[in-house]
Design a protein around this motif. Structure first.
Motif, PDB file in Angstrom:
ATOM      1  N   ASP A  14      34.492  25.259  21.206  1.00 54.59           N
ATOM      2  CA  ASP A  14      33.968  26.613  21.439  1.00 54.59           C
ATOM      3  C   ASP A  14      34.193  27.039  22.885  1.00 54.59           C
ATOM      4  OD1 ASP A  14      33.070  26.806  18.804  1.00 54.59           O
ATOM      5  OD2 ASP A  14      31.099  26.001  19.297  1.00 54.59           O
ATOM      6  N   TRP A  15      34.055  26.114  23.806  1.00 54.20           N
ATOM      7  CA  TRP A  15      34.252  26.425  25.219  1.00 54.20           C
ATOM      8  C   TRP A  15      35.729  26.612  25.549  1.00 54.20           C
ATOM      9  CZ3 TRP A  15      30.783  27.736  28.812  1.00 54.20           C
ATOM     10  CH2 TRP A  15      29.450  27.363  28.624  1.00 54.20           C
ATOM     11  N   PHE A  16      36.589  25.747  25.020  1.00 53.49           N
ATOM     12  CA  PHE A  16      37.980  25.688  25.459  1.00 53.49           C
ATOM     13  C   PHE A  16      38.950  26.549  24.657  1.00 53.49           C
ATOM     14  CE2 PHE A  16      37.100  21.075  27.005  1.00 53.49           C
ATOM     15  CZ  PHE A  16      36.491  21.567  28.142  1.00 53.49           C
ATOM     16  N   GLU A  17      38.607  26.911  23.432  1.00 53.64           N
ATOM     17  CA  GLU A  17      39.563  27.547  22.525  1.00 53.64           C
ATOM     18  C   GLU A  17      40.274  28.750  23.130  1.00 53.64           C
ATOM     19  OE1 GLU A  17      39.896  29.349  18.013  1.00 53.64           O
ATOM     20  OE2 GLU A  17      37.911  29.194  18.941  1.00 53.64           O
ATOM     21  N   SER A  18      39.546  29.666  23.712  1.00 57.58           N
ATOM     22  CA  SER A  18      40.184  30.890  24.202  1.00 57.58           C
ATOM     23  C   SER A  18      41.000  30.669  25.478  1.00 57.58           C
ATOM     24  CB  SER A  18      39.136  31.986  24.424  1.00 57.58           C
ATOM     25  OG  SER A  18      38.194  31.581  25.385  1.00 57.58           O
ATOM     26  N   PHE A  19      40.983  29.440  26.015  1.00 62.01           N
ATOM     27  CA  PHE A  19      41.738  29.144  27.241  1.00 62.01           C
ATOM     28  C   PHE A  19      42.946  28.234  26.991  1.00 62.01           C
ATOM     29  CE2 PHE A  19      37.412  30.087  28.546  1.00 62.01           C
ATOM     30  CZ  PHE A  19      37.619  31.014  29.554  1.00 62.01           C
ATOM     31  N   LEU A  20      43.212  27.878  25.736  1.00 61.26           N
ATOM     32  CA  LEU A  20      44.268  26.910  25.448  1.00 61.26           C
ATOM     33  C   LEU A  20      45.663  27.400  25.830  1.00 61.26           C
ATOM     34  CD1 LEU A  20      43.063  25.382  22.073  1.00 61.26           C
ATOM     35  CD2 LEU A  20      42.908  24.416  24.367  1.00 61.26           C
ATOM     36  N   ASP A  21      45.888  28.690  25.789  1.00 55.09           N
ATOM     37  CA  ASP A  21      47.205  29.227  26.149  1.00 55.09           C
ATOM     38  C   ASP A  21      47.289  29.650  27.609  1.00 55.09           C
ATOM     39  OD1 ASP A  21      48.255  28.860  23.586  1.00 55.09           O
ATOM     40  OD2 ASP A  21      47.464  30.785  22.891  1.00 55.09           O
ATOM     41  N   ASP A  22      46.292  29.299  28.404  1.00 55.27           N
ATOM     42  CA  ASP A  22      46.268  29.652  29.820  1.00 55.27           C
ATOM     43  C   ASP A  22      47.416  28.954  30.537  1.00 55.27           C
ATOM     44  OD1 ASP A  22      45.661  29.852  32.595  1.00 55.27           O
ATOM     45  OD2 ASP A  22      43.551  30.124  32.111  1.00 55.27           O
ATOM     46  N   GLY A  82      46.671  21.988  15.591  1.00 53.55           N
ATOM     47  CA  GLY A  82      46.732  23.424  15.846  1.00 53.55           C
ATOM     48  C   GLY A  82      46.363  23.765  17.263  1.00 53.55           C
ATOM     49  N   GLY A  83      46.953  24.828  17.737  1.00 50.37           N
ATOM     50  CA  GLY A  83      46.655  25.279  19.087  1.00 50.37           C
ATOM     51  C   GLY A  83      45.677  26.422  19.047  1.00 50.37           C
ATOM     52  N   GLY A  84      45.622  27.152  20.123  1.00 46.48           N
ATOM     53  CA  GLY A  84      44.706  28.272  20.212  1.00 46.48           C
ATOM     54  C   GLY A  84      45.207  29.437  19.400  1.00 46.48           C
ATOM     55  N   GLY A  85      44.432  30.374  19.282  1.00 44.95           N
ATOM     56  CA  GLY A  85      44.767  31.577  18.552  1.00 44.95           C
ATOM     57  C   GLY A  85      43.629  32.532  18.750  1.00 44.95           C
ATOM     58  N   THR A 125      36.075  31.435  34.507  1.00 45.02           N
ATOM     59  CA  THR A 125      36.786  32.721  34.499  1.00 45.02           C
ATOM     60  C   THR A 125      37.058  33.219  35.914  1.00 45.02           C
ATOM     61  OG1 THR A 125      34.702  33.949  34.316  1.00 45.02           O
ATOM     62  CG2 THR A 125      35.852  33.406  32.247  1.00 45.02           C
ATOM     63  N   HIS A 126      36.822  32.384  36.906  1.00 45.34           N
ATOM     64  CA  HIS A 126      36.994  32.769  38.313  1.00 45.34           C
ATOM     65  C   HIS A 126      38.454  33.111  38.584  1.00 45.34           C
ATOM     66  CE1 HIS A 126      36.115  32.849  42.592  1.00 45.34           C
ATOM     67  NE2 HIS A 126      34.846  32.692  42.286  1.00 45.34           N
ATOM     68  N   THR A 127      38.692  34.123  39.388  1.00 46.30           N
ATOM     69  CA  THR A 127      40.064  34.560  39.642  1.00 46.30           C
ATOM     70  C   THR A 127      40.613  34.143  41.000  1.00 46.30           C
ATOM     71  OG1 THR A 127      39.246  36.688  40.461  1.00 46.30           O
ATOM     72  CG2 THR A 127      39.845  36.563  38.126  1.00 46.30           C
ATOM     73  N   ASP A 128      39.803  33.570  41.873  1.00 47.14           N
ATOM     74  CA  ASP A 128      40.248  33.266  43.227  1.00 47.14           C
ATOM     75  C   ASP A 128      40.974  31.928  43.375  1.00 47.14           C
ATOM     76  OD1 ASP A 128      39.215  35.647  44.069  1.00 47.14           O
ATOM     77  OD2 ASP A 128      37.390  34.795  44.911  1.00 47.14           O
ATOM     78  N   SER A 129      40.668  30.952  42.530  1.00 47.90           N
ATOM     79  CA  SER A 129      41.257  29.628  42.699  1.00 47.90           C
ATOM     80  C   SER A 129      41.302  28.886  41.368  1.00 47.90           C
ATOM     81  CB  SER A 129      40.425  28.811  43.692  1.00 47.90           C
ATOM     82  OG  SER A 129      40.801  27.463  43.674  1.00 47.90           O
ATOM     83  N   PRO A 130      42.454  28.286  41.054  1.00 46.38           N
ATOM     84  CA  PRO A 130      42.512  27.491  39.819  1.00 46.38           C
ATOM     85  C   PRO A 130      41.621  26.252  39.900  1.00 46.38           C
ATOM     86  CG  PRO A 130      44.531  27.220  41.079  1.00 46.38           C
ATOM     87  CD  PRO A 130      43.729  28.300  41.756  1.00 46.38           C
ATOM     88  N   TYR A 131      41.299  25.796  41.109  1.00 50.86           N
ATOM     89  CA  TYR A 131      40.452  24.610  41.260  1.00 50.86           C
ATOM     90  C   TYR A 131      38.990  24.914  40.931  1.00 50.86           C
ATOM     91  CZ  TYR A 131      44.674  22.827  43.284  1.00 50.86           C
ATOM     92  OH  TYR A 131      45.973  22.451  43.462  1.00 50.86           O
ATOM     93  N   ILE A 132      38.561  26.133  41.194  1.00 47.51           N
ATOM     94  CA  ILE A 132      37.215  26.530  40.776  1.00 47.51           C
ATOM     95  C   ILE A 132      37.147  26.487  39.259  1.00 47.51           C
ATOM     96  CG2 ILE A 132      35.535  28.430  40.712  1.00 47.51           C
ATOM     97  CD1 ILE A 132      36.653  29.289  43.493  1.00 47.51           C
ATOM     98  N   ARG A 133      38.167  27.023  38.624  1.00 51.67           N
ATOM     99  CA  ARG A 133      38.223  27.004  37.155  1.00 51.67           C
ATOM    100  C   ARG A 133      38.304  25.574  36.630  1.00 51.67           C
ATOM    101  NH1 ARG A 133      42.615  30.202  34.757  1.00 51.67           N
ATOM    102  NH2 ARG A 133      41.276  30.062  32.946  1.00 51.67           N
ATOM    103  N   ALA A 134      39.149  24.741  37.258  1.00 53.54           N
ATOM    104  CA  ALA A 134      39.308  23.357  36.809  1.00 53.54           C
ATOM    105  C   ALA A 134      37.986  22.600  36.880  1.00 53.54           C
ATOM    106  CB  ALA A 134      40.373  22.652  37.646  1.00 53.54           C
TER     107      ALA A 134
END
Length: 193
Positions: free
Chosen positions: A179-187, A31-34, A153-162
């Motif tokens: 718990d950490w990753f679930e809400s970001f699976l469809d990013d 299953g994926g995110g939801g 949740t940083h908006t300036d750089s995908p590398y900060i998020r990574a």
């Protein structure tokens, strides 16, 4: 990377067990995110303190990568001068261009085929990447839950998020990763690995 360190014990909260069971069921079913939690469940100590899982000196990194980080002039000299979370985040913004462990072209893998260590990226050394040096620098700062949430949740750089997600992957109990990753699976934000 394999980690043989035991998970933190003493956390027998029913909510934690239910979250772990749900994560395991999701993985088994593919299953994926939801819909789900927008903020990771608190594990270990309550509040802003983020307990570390596994080896508290090596950050659970591959020994060759850690050795290269600790002997890197970039880590020993330039990153040593950075003392605050915000300084390190700024450094990530300006310096990170990929999140592989080795700088491109710095490892010799000629003649190696199949699943040998060199092909997978840990068998032969090279110049350790800026990203992994900064990841370990974040680890030395012992980030709080709020700081880690600020990274992912940083908006300036995908590398900060990574690097925020990598920090979670290396320092948090496996049972808490869902718990950490679930809400970001469809990013769908794009970045170069």
């Amino acid at each position: 990377m394999a980690n043989n360190s035991p998970a933190l014990t003493g956390n027998s909260q029913p909510q934690h067990q239910a979250a772990a069971a749900a994560a395991q069921q999701q993985q088994q079913c593919g299953g994926g995110g939801g819909g789900g939690a927008t903020k990771p469940a608190v594990s270990g100590k309550q509040g802003n303190v983020l307990p570390l899982w596994g080896n508290e000196k090596t950050m659970n990194l591959n020994p060759m990568i850690l050795t290269n980080i600790l002997s890197s002039p970039y880590f020993k000299v330039q990153l040593y001068e950075l003392k605050t979370y915000h300084e390190v985040v700024d450094e990530i913004y300006f310096k990170v261009t990929h999140v592989e462990p080795w700088e491109k072209g710095s490892r010799k893998t000629a003649g190696q085929t199949g699943m040998c260590g060199g092909v997978r990226g840990v068998g032969t050394g090279g110049i350790v990447s800026t990203a992994f040096c900064l990841l370990y620098k974040l680890f030395t700062l012992k980030l709080t839950r709020k700081q880690v949430m600020g990274l992912i949740t940083h908006t300036d750089s995908p590398y900060i998020r990574a690097l925020g997600f990598m920090y979670i992957r290396y320092t948090q109990p496996p049972t808490d990763l869902w718990d950490w990753f679930e809400s970001f699976l469809d990013d769908e934000e794009f970045f170069t690995c």
